[in-house]
Motif scaffolding. Structure first.
Motif, PDB file in Angstrom:
ATOM      1  N   GLY A 214       5.350  27.677 -16.307  1.00  0.00           N
ATOM      2  CA  GLY A 214       6.089  28.725 -15.968  1.00  0.00           C
ATOM      3  C   GLY A 214       6.210  28.714 -14.340  1.00  0.00           C
ATOM      4  N   CYS A 215       6.923  29.939 -13.854  1.00  0.00           N
ATOM      5  CA  CYS A 215       7.046  30.054 -12.368  1.00  0.00           C
ATOM      6  C   CYS A 215       6.329  31.450 -11.868  1.00  0.00           C
ATOM      7  N   ALA A 216       6.005  32.199 -13.046  1.00  0.00           N
ATOM      8  CA  ALA A 216       5.555  33.529 -12.384  1.00  0.00           C
ATOM      9  C   ALA A 216       4.056  33.700 -12.603  1.00  0.00           C
ATOM     10  N   LYS A 217       3.390  33.007 -11.552  1.00  0.00           N
ATOM     11  CA  LYS A 217       2.040  32.920 -11.779  1.00  0.00           C
ATOM     12  C   LYS A 217       0.955  34.257 -11.969  1.00  0.00           C
ATOM     13  N   ASP A 218       1.528  35.138 -11.203  1.00  0.00           N
ATOM     14  CA  ASP A 218       0.557  36.514 -11.384  1.00  0.00           C
ATOM     15  C   ASP A 218       0.596  36.985 -12.922  1.00  0.00           C
ATOM     16  N   ILE A 219       1.733  36.870 -13.538  1.00  0.00           N
ATOM     17  CA  ILE A 219       2.108  37.590 -14.742  1.00  0.00           C
ATOM     18  C   ILE A 219       1.189  36.705 -15.697  1.00  0.00           C
ATOM     19  N   ILE A 220       1.363  35.432 -15.740  1.00  0.00           N
ATOM     20  CA  ILE A 220       0.822  34.429 -16.606  1.00  0.00           C
ATOM     21  C   ILE A 220      -0.898  34.770 -16.650  1.00  0.00           C
ATOM     22  N   GLU A 221      -1.571  34.656 -15.353  1.00  0.00           N
ATOM     23  CA  GLU A 221      -2.617  34.796 -15.125  1.00  0.00           C
ATOM     24  C   GLU A 221      -3.335  36.299 -15.381  1.00  0.00           C
ATOM     25  N   HIS A 222      -2.416  37.367 -15.281  1.00  0.00           N
ATOM     26  CA  HIS A 222      -2.757  38.561 -15.450  1.00  0.00           C
ATOM     27  C   HIS A 222      -2.965  38.688 -17.083  1.00  0.00           C
ATOM     28  N   ALA A 223      -2.318  37.986 -17.761  1.00  0.00           N
ATOM     29  CA  ALA A 223      -2.458  38.030 -19.090  1.00  0.00           C
ATOM     30  C   ALA A 223      -3.340  36.884 -19.907  1.00  0.00           C
ATOM     31  N   ALA A 224      -4.124  36.194 -18.911  1.00  0.00           N
ATOM     32  CA  ALA A 224      -5.015  35.210 -19.305  1.00  0.00           C
ATOM     33  C   ALA A 224      -4.536  34.191 -20.396  1.00  0.00           C
ATOM     34  N   VAL A 225      -4.073  33.127 -20.048  1.00  0.00           N
ATOM     35  CA  VAL A 225      -3.767  32.109 -21.036  1.00  0.00           C
ATOM     36  C   VAL A 225      -4.701  31.070 -21.165  1.00  0.00           C
ATOM     37  N   PRO A 226      -4.591  30.081 -22.191  1.00  0.00           N
ATOM     38  CA  PRO A 226      -5.488  29.017 -22.239  1.00  0.00           C
ATOM     39  C   PRO A 226      -5.181  28.087 -21.076  1.00  0.00           C
ATOM     40  N   ARG A 227      -3.820  27.731 -21.232  1.00  0.00           N
ATOM     41  CA  ARG A 227      -3.539  26.425 -19.972  1.00  0.00           C
ATOM     42  C   ARG A 227      -2.000  26.997 -19.602  1.00  0.00           C
ATOM     43  N   PHE A 228      -1.902  26.653 -18.131  1.00  0.00           N
ATOM     44  CA  PHE A 228      -0.678  27.244 -17.358  1.00  0.00           C
ATOM     45  C   PHE A 228      -0.417  26.102 -16.503  1.00  0.00           C
ATOM     46  N   LEU A 229       0.641  25.487 -16.413  1.00  0.00           N
ATOM     47  CA  LEU A 229       1.425  24.722 -15.488  1.00  0.00           C
ATOM     48  C   LEU A 229       2.292  25.491 -14.629  1.00  0.00           C
ATOM     49  N   PHE A 230       1.977  25.809 -13.341  1.00  0.00           N
ATOM     50  CA  PHE A 230       2.704  26.455 -12.410  1.00  0.00           C
ATOM     51  C   PHE A 230       3.557  25.781 -11.590  1.00  0.00           C
ATOM     52  N   SER A 231       4.737  25.956 -11.607  1.00  0.00           N
ATOM     53  CA  SER A 231       5.754  25.492 -10.812  1.00  0.00           C
ATOM     54  C   SER A 231       6.247  26.648  -9.980  1.00  0.00           C
ATOM     55  N   ASP A 232       6.111  26.303  -8.527  1.00  0.00           N
ATOM     56  CA  ASP A 232       6.603  27.252  -7.286  1.00  0.00           C
ATOM     57  C   ASP A 232       7.991  27.134  -7.334  1.00  0.00           C
ATOM     58  N   PHE A 233       8.871  27.390  -8.189  1.00  0.00           N
ATOM     59  CA  PHE A 233      10.133  27.497  -8.317  1.00  0.00           C
ATOM     60  C   PHE A 233      10.748  28.760  -8.514  1.00  0.00           C
ATOM     61  N   PRO A 234      12.216  29.067  -8.354  1.00  0.00           N
ATOM     62  CA  PRO A 234      12.689  30.227  -8.543  1.00  0.00           C
ATOM     63  C   PRO A 234      12.729  30.682 -10.223  1.00  0.00           C
ATOM     64  N   LEU A 235      12.717  31.631 -10.792  1.00  0.00           N
ATOM     65  CA  LEU A 235      12.910  32.022 -12.149  1.00  0.00           C
ATOM     66  C   LEU A 235      13.765  31.239 -12.717  1.00  0.00           C
ATOM     67  N   GLY A 236      13.659  30.624 -13.983  1.00  0.00           N
ATOM     68  CA  GLY A 236      14.714  30.040 -14.653  1.00  0.00           C
ATOM     69  C   GLY A 236      14.489  28.187 -14.488  1.00  0.00           C
ATOM     70  N   ASN A 237      13.486  27.967 -13.850  1.00  0.00           N
ATOM     71  CA  ASN A 237      13.368  26.551 -13.590  1.00  0.00           C
ATOM     72  C   ASN A 237      12.037  26.175 -13.976  1.00  0.00           C
ATOM     73  N   SER A 238      11.414  26.508 -15.065  1.00  0.00           N
ATOM     74  CA  SER A 238      10.123  26.252 -15.567  1.00  0.00           C
ATOM     75  C   SER A 238       9.995  25.001 -16.046  1.00  0.00           C
ATOM     76  N   ALA A 239      11.045  24.223 -16.254  1.00  0.00           N
ATOM     77  CA  ALA A 239      10.975  22.976 -16.612  1.00  0.00           C
ATOM     78  C   ALA A 239      11.300  21.616 -15.791  1.00  0.00           C
TER      79      ALA A 239
END
Length: 309
Positions: A207-232
């Protein structure tokens, strides 16, 4: 003095940091007249399930928030305005042996900096199939799954996540890659990942929204610092898309515990000023805010009708 010191030490500008999507969203909706702040899902711990098999022996699926193209639902093409008619409200699945035209017109991705001309940036099925052909994973599950982007935590937790789990179990899935697009999409996939992980299926969110994902506490997160819509990965950049998936697969293998975030080394561009634009009320005139309020109200009515139907 500050600018010269930045040049001396090689500091990046302060805005060149992960976009604060939760705060931007709160400020934006307050500015267009919705003053009740949205409650983002928040946990301080996450479930965690290590891989039961090596990836080379594992059956992997994709969970997406993109929607199948439907020509009866208005403009869903590149550059389309937000299209509430294209939203979906029930979990769906698709045959991974076939090509699929999935689009993101129904959600709030970054329309200024994302062309939406390459669905490889939000649906990495071609890359996952290549990983299978190369022996990097055992196989791609016979189905991928669509997760409705729902602002209701209860619907996601009580209805959609259990339905995705049931379908994944039926397909004997060993691991899942989840790919969100908009801010609420990131929350949705976080909640689904948590549910899958709590029930025995290892996951990684790209994903691209680091704050939202980490706020919800997921097991594993690959963060791409890209505009929303480009997670892959980057559009029309197959090497970027392949590298992004490979990083997610490595994280599936290597994470030793929950709430593990890996940041992709890829940059969207040398100029990071794109981070200042998305739903930033400081950049929007009163007339533009009024126009957006009217459009938001219109789309809410469309969505309400679609949900009732």
């Amino acid at each position: 003095m500050s600018a010269s010191r930045d040049d001396e030490f090689g500091f990046a500008p302060d805005y060149d940091a992960p976009v604060p999507y939760m705060q931007r969203t709160r400020d934006y909706y307050a500015a267009i007249g919705y003053t009740t702040a949205y409650r983002w899902a928040h946990y301080t711990a996450a479930p965690f399930q290590p891989l039961k098999k090596t990836l080379a022996q594992s059956r992997v699926t994709i969970i997406t928030t993109a929607a199948p193209y439907d020509p009866t639902k208005g403009d869903q093409g590149p550059g389309a305005a937000y299209n509430g008619s294209a939203k979906f409200y029930q979990v769906y699945d698709g045959d991974t042996s076939k090509a699929h035209d999935l689009r993101i017109s129904h959600i709030g991705y970054d329309r200024k900096h994302t062309t939406a001309t390459d669905n490889g940036t939000w649906f990495p099925l071609p890359q996952l199939l290549q990983a299978s052909a190369a022996g990097r994973i055992g196989e791609v599950s016979q189905r991928f799954f669509g997760a409705p982007t729902n602002r209701s935590h209860r619907v996601t937790l009580d209805t959609d996540a259990p339905e995705i789990l049931a379908r994944a179990v039926a397909d004997m899935v060993d691991a899942a890659v989840l790919v969100p697009n908009c801010p609420v999409c990131h929350q949705t996939t976080a909640l689904v990942a948590r549910h899958l992980e709590a029930n025995g299926i290892p996951t990684v969110v790209m994903g691209c929204a680091k704050d939202i994902i980490e706020h919800a506490a997921v097991p594993r997160f690959l963060f791409s610092d890209f505009p929303l819509g480009n997670s892959a990965g980057k559009p029309h950049d197959v090497a970027s898309q392949a590298q992004t998936l490979e990083l997610a697969l490595r994280l599936l293998e290597s994470a030793s515990g929950p709430q593990t975030t890996m940041q992709s080394p890829l940059r969207w561009s040398e100029d990071a000023s794109w981070k200042l634009d998305y739903n930033n009320v400081a950049q929007l005139s009163p007339d533009e805010l009024a126009r957006r309020r009217a459009e938001f109200d219109k789309q809410k009515e469309i969505a309400r009708g679609n949900r009732a139907a």
